[in-house]
Motif scaffolding. Structure first.
Motif, mmCIF file in Angstrom:
data_model
loop_
_atom_site.group_PDB
_atom_site.id
_atom_site.type_symbol
_atom_site.label_atom_id
_atom_site.label_comp_id
_atom_site.label_asym_id
_atom_site.label_seq_id
_atom_site.Cartn_x
_atom_site.Cartn_y
_atom_site.Cartn_z
ATOM 1 N N ASN A 35 40.013 69.452 29.529
ATOM 2 C CA ASN A 35 40.035 70.803 30.081
ATOM 3 C C ASN A 35 38.634 71.304 30.414
ATOM 4 O OD1 ASN A 35 41.767 72.797 31.004
ATOM 5 N ND2 ASN A 35 41.494 74.038 29.176
ATOM 6 N N ALA A 36 37.633 70.878 29.666
ATOM 7 C CA ALA A 36 36.259 71.302 29.936
ATOM 8 C C ALA A 36 35.628 70.486 31.061
ATOM 9 C CB ALA A 36 35.411 71.175 28.672
ATOM 10 N N GLY A 37 36.229 69.354 31.394
ATOM 11 C CA GLY A 37 35.689 68.500 32.442
ATOM 12 C C GLY A 37 36.090 68.969 33.829
ATOM 13 N N ALA A 38 35.798 68.131 34.806
ATOM 14 C CA ALA A 38 36.078 68.463 36.204
ATOM 15 C C ALA A 38 37.550 68.307 36.568
ATOM 16 C CB ALA A 38 35.236 67.580 37.121
ATOM 17 N N ARG A 39 38.324 67.674 35.702
ATOM 18 C CA ARG A 39 39.762 67.454 35.912
ATOM 19 C C ARG A 39 40.035 66.740 37.233
ATOM 20 N NH1 ARG A 39 41.308 73.442 34.825
ATOM 21 N NH2 ARG A 39 39.576 73.740 33.438
ATOM 22 N N ASP A 40 39.234 65.716 37.498
ATOM 23 C CA ASP A 40 39.400 64.934 38.727
ATOM 24 C C ASP A 40 40.697 64.138 38.725
ATOM 25 O OD1 ASP A 40 37.030 65.824 39.872
ATOM 26 O OD2 ASP A 40 35.859 64.298 38.830
ATOM 27 N N ALA A 41 41.138 63.718 37.551
ATOM 28 C CA ALA A 41 42.390 62.964 37.431
ATOM 29 C C ALA A 41 43.483 63.902 36.922
ATOM 30 C CB ALA A 41 42.209 61.799 36.462
ATOM 31 N N GLU A 42 44.709 63.553 37.256
ATOM 32 C CA GLU A 42 45.848 64.332 36.762
ATOM 33 C C GLU A 42 45.903 64.251 35.236
ATOM 34 O OE1 GLU A 42 48.362 66.183 38.290
ATOM 35 O OE2 GLU A 42 47.096 66.054 40.068
ATOM 36 N N GLY A 43 46.180 65.368 34.615
ATOM 37 C CA GLY A 43 46.365 65.381 33.174
ATOM 38 C C GLY A 43 47.806 65.046 32.847
ATOM 39 N N PRO A 44 48.140 65.109 31.583
ATOM 40 C CA PRO A 44 49.531 64.866 31.205
ATOM 41 C C PRO A 44 50.439 65.930 31.810
ATOM 42 C CG PRO A 44 48.263 65.655 29.315
ATOM 43 C CD PRO A 44 47.297 65.432 30.439
ATOM 44 N N PRO A 45 51.724 65.663 31.891
ATOM 45 C CA PRO A 45 52.653 66.659 32.456
ATOM 46 C C PRO A 45 52.549 67.991 31.712
ATOM 47 C CG PRO A 45 53.776 64.591 32.005
ATOM 48 C CD PRO A 45 52.405 64.468 31.421
ATOM 49 N N VAL A 46 52.764 69.047 32.448
ATOM 50 C CA VAL A 46 52.742 70.387 31.856
ATOM 51 C C VAL A 46 53.962 70.536 30.955
ATOM 52 C CG1 VAL A 46 52.870 72.853 32.387
ATOM 53 C CG2 VAL A 46 51.493 71.342 33.812
ATOM 54 N N GLY A 47 53.739 71.037 29.756
ATOM 55 C CA GLY A 47 54.828 71.245 28.811
ATOM 56 C C GLY A 47 55.738 72.386 29.234
ATOM 57 N N LYS A 48 56.899 72.430 28.617
ATOM 58 C CA LYS A 48 57.900 73.444 28.972
ATOM 59 C C LYS A 48 57.370 74.867 28.772
ATOM 60 C CE LYS A 48 62.180 72.472 28.113
ATOM 61 N NZ LYS A 48 63.496 72.263 27.475
ATOM 62 N N SER A 49 56.786 75.131 27.611
ATOM 63 C CA SER A 49 56.272 76.487 27.333
ATOM 64 C C SER A 49 55.104 76.839 28.242
ATOM 65 C CB SER A 49 55.832 76.596 25.872
ATOM 66 O OG SER A 49 56.947 76.486 25.024
ATOM 67 N N THR A 50 54.217 75.884 28.452
ATOM 68 C CA THR A 50 53.077 76.128 29.340
ATOM 69 C C THR A 50 53.566 76.426 30.746
ATOM 70 O OG1 THR A 50 51.706 74.645 28.015
ATOM 71 C CG2 THR A 50 50.919 75.168 30.232
ATOM 72 N N GLY A 51 54.510 75.651 31.233
ATOM 73 C CA GLY A 51 55.064 75.870 32.564
ATOM 74 C C GLY A 51 55.703 77.236 32.696
ATOM 75 N N ARG A 52 56.425 77.653 31.669
ATOM 76 C CA ARG A 52 57.054 78.975 31.719
ATOM 77 C C ARG A 52 56.003 80.071 31.774
ATOM 78 N NH1 ARG A 52 61.614 78.038 27.055
ATOM 79 N NH2 ARG A 52 63.051 76.801 28.321
ATOM 80 N N LEU A 53 54.960 79.935 30.963
ATOM 81 C CA LEU A 53 53.906 80.947 30.960
ATOM 82 C C LEU A 53 53.138 80.957 32.281
ATOM 83 C CD1 LEU A 53 52.593 80.619 27.304
ATOM 84 C CD2 LEU A 53 53.865 82.536 28.296
ATOM 85 N N GLN A 54 52.941 79.796 32.875
ATOM 86 C CA GLN A 54 52.286 79.742 34.184
ATOM 87 C C GLN A 54 53.139 80.428 35.250
ATOM 88 O OE1 GLN A 54 51.674 75.498 34.609
ATOM 89 N NE2 GLN A 54 49.601 75.600 33.761
ATOM 90 N N ARG A 55 54.444 80.206 35.196
ATOM 91 C CA ARG A 55 55.331 80.836 36.181
ATOM 92 C C ARG A 55 55.405 82.348 35.958
ATOM 93 N NH1 ARG A 55 57.866 76.073 34.913
ATOM 94 N NH2 ARG A 55 59.446 77.027 33.585
ATOM 95 N N ALA A 56 55.410 82.777 34.702
ATOM 96 C CA ALA A 56 55.402 84.219 34.412
ATOM 97 C C ALA A 56 54.114 84.849 34.928
ATOM 98 C CB ALA A 56 55.554 84.458 32.917
ATOM 99 N N GLN A 57 53.010 84.136 34.779
ATOM 100 C CA GLN A 57 51.728 84.623 35.284
ATOM 101 C C GLN A 57 51.775 84.770 36.804
ATOM 102 O OE1 GLN A 57 48.337 82.014 36.266
ATOM 103 N NE2 GLN A 57 47.482 82.834 34.356
#
Length: 133
Positions: A35-57
């Motif tokens: 997360n602190a890096g440049a995130r040039d590569a795809e990270g692991p899949p977004v978790g269910k709770s994280t995805g919900r919070l991102q969509r709420a945002q």
């Protein structure tokens, strides 16, 4: 400060909370190094709770500019009153309730609460656009 501006200010606090919550969960999913890096590569899949919070945002960020503009226009135009008061209060508290409903994946009630927030915006728009008596 008017109630309408106070609701707008607290909605901005809510927006910051809605930025931080999914970011913290995502850091837990990916690790601090990723997360602190440049995130040039795809990270692991977004978790269910994280995805919900991102969509709420994203959902909040879709309506927040309309709400903010309505509050500001009503104030500048001198159109504050019962409609803008109720509109601001309904919008803010519905957005507060909406977040945990979305986070916990509660359908239907979440949509109803979203409609209440939308009704708040409509009340503000009616106050702004109605003809002056």
């Amino acid at each position: 400060m008017t109630t309408e501006f106070a609701c707008l200010a607290w909605t901005l606090v809510l927006a910051l909370v809605q930025i931080l919550l999914p970011a913290m969960l995502r850091t837990g999913e990916t690790g601090v190094t990723y997360n602190a890096g440049a995130r040039d590569a795809e990270g692991p899949p977004v978790g269910k709770s994280t995805g919900r919070l991102q969509r709420a945002q994203r959902n909040l960020f879709e309506t927040l500019p309309v709400f903010a503009a309505g509050i500001i226009i009503a104030h500048i135009a001198g159109r504050n009153g019962a409609l803008t008061w109720w509109g601001a209060v309904l919008y803010f508290w519905a957005r507060v309730v909406y977040l945990p409903l979305y986070a916990f994946g509660i359908p239907y009630l979440r949509t109803l609460v979203w409609l209440v927030s939308l009704a708040g915006i409509v009340l503000i728009l009616i106050a702004i656009l109605r003809p002056v008596p």
